[in-house]
Design a protein around this motif. Sequence first.
Motif, PDB file in Angstrom:
ATOM      1  N   THR A 135     -10.203 -20.923  36.430  1.00  0.00           N
ATOM      2  CA  THR A 135      -9.585 -20.425  37.660  1.00  0.00           C
ATOM      3  C   THR A 135      -8.910 -19.086  37.378  1.00  0.00           C
ATOM      4  O   THR A 135      -8.352 -18.871  36.308  1.00  0.00           O
ATOM      5  N   THR A 136      -8.966 -18.190  38.343  1.00  0.00           N
ATOM      6  CA  THR A 136      -8.256 -16.920  38.210  1.00  0.00           C
ATOM      7  C   THR A 136      -7.207 -16.801  39.306  1.00  0.00           C
ATOM      8  O   THR A 136      -7.338 -17.403  40.381  1.00  0.00           O
ATOM      9  N   ALA A 137      -6.183 -16.018  39.000  1.00  0.00           N
ATOM     10  CA  ALA A 137      -5.132 -15.715  39.972  1.00  0.00           C
ATOM     11  C   ALA A 137      -4.793 -14.240  39.842  1.00  0.00           C
ATOM     12  O   ALA A 137      -4.488 -13.766  38.743  1.00  0.00           O
ATOM     13  N   SER A 138      -4.877 -13.519  40.938  1.00  0.00           N
ATOM     14  CA  SER A 138      -4.526 -12.094  40.966  1.00  0.00           C
ATOM     15  C   SER A 138      -3.150 -11.955  41.592  1.00  0.00           C
ATOM     16  O   SER A 138      -2.964 -12.266  42.766  1.00  0.00           O
ATOM     17  N   VAL A 139      -2.183 -11.501  40.789  1.00  0.00           N
ATOM     18  CA  VAL A 139      -0.784 -11.453  41.196  1.00  0.00           C
ATOM     19  C   VAL A 139      -0.390 -10.007  41.492  1.00  0.00           C
ATOM     20  O   VAL A 139      -0.500  -9.143  40.611  1.00  0.00           O
ATOM     21  N   PRO A 140       0.064  -9.713  42.703  1.00  0.00           N
ATOM     22  CA  PRO A 140       0.447  -8.336  43.049  1.00  0.00           C
ATOM     23  C   PRO A 140       1.539  -7.792  42.128  1.00  0.00           C
ATOM     24  O   PRO A 140       2.429  -8.525  41.690  1.00  0.00           O
ATOM     25  N   TYR A 141       1.437  -6.486  41.853  1.00  0.00           N
ATOM     26  CA  TYR A 141       2.475  -5.793  41.080  1.00  0.00           C
ATOM     27  C   TYR A 141       2.573  -4.353  41.539  1.00  0.00           C
ATOM     28  O   TYR A 141       1.651  -3.814  42.157  1.00  0.00           O
ATOM     29  N   THR A 142       3.713  -3.752  41.222  1.00  0.00           N
ATOM     30  CA  THR A 142       3.892  -2.322  41.413  1.00  0.00           C
ATOM     31  C   THR A 142       4.484  -1.750  40.128  1.00  0.00           C
ATOM     32  O   THR A 142       5.103  -2.463  39.333  1.00  0.00           O
ATOM     33  N   ALA A 143       4.276  -0.462  39.938  1.00  0.00           N
ATOM     34  CA  ALA A 143       4.815   0.238  38.772  1.00  0.00           C
ATOM     35  C   ALA A 143       4.764   1.733  39.052  1.00  0.00           C
ATOM     36  O   ALA A 143       4.165   2.184  40.029  1.00  0.00           O
TER      37      ALA A 143
END
Length: 153
Positions: A135-143
């Motif tokens: 299973t994959t999970a794409s977690v939002p981020y900012t930088a």
Amino acid sequence: MGTAHGPDSSVQRGVPDAIKVPDGNTRIAAMPARGVQTHRCTAGTWTFLQPDAILRHHGRPQVLHTVGPVWTSVVDGSSVTATAQASSPVPNAIPQLLLKSASNRGPGLLSAVTYIQRLNTTGGLAPTGTCSEGTTASVPYTARYTFWVADAD
């Protein structure tokens, strides 16, 4: 794309010592990024798989950040691949990083980049708890990414 300054000037103020760019380099660009950190379930544990982000300048896409890690200019096709040299933890977010160039392609904006900083991170952490294999999970981020080149002799 950001004012060029040496690392001892105000552009490094507030940056943890561990991820400051060494003397002899000048910042050529600073861009906010928004994207995802993708994690995969391997042997019942979430492991980092890859980043995918868009870096902008004045609201316009300028650089794509993908697995490698690599940054590629969508304006001129130049790119830089880098390796992490140091990190600084951030509560509830992926760490801030200092990365050193391993290879460049050019000519163009990124063709001579020596160092990259990932600063002011939010989000992106792997999910917690159990997971199903593959299973994959794409977690939002900012930088905010800053790009540096060696000073001319």
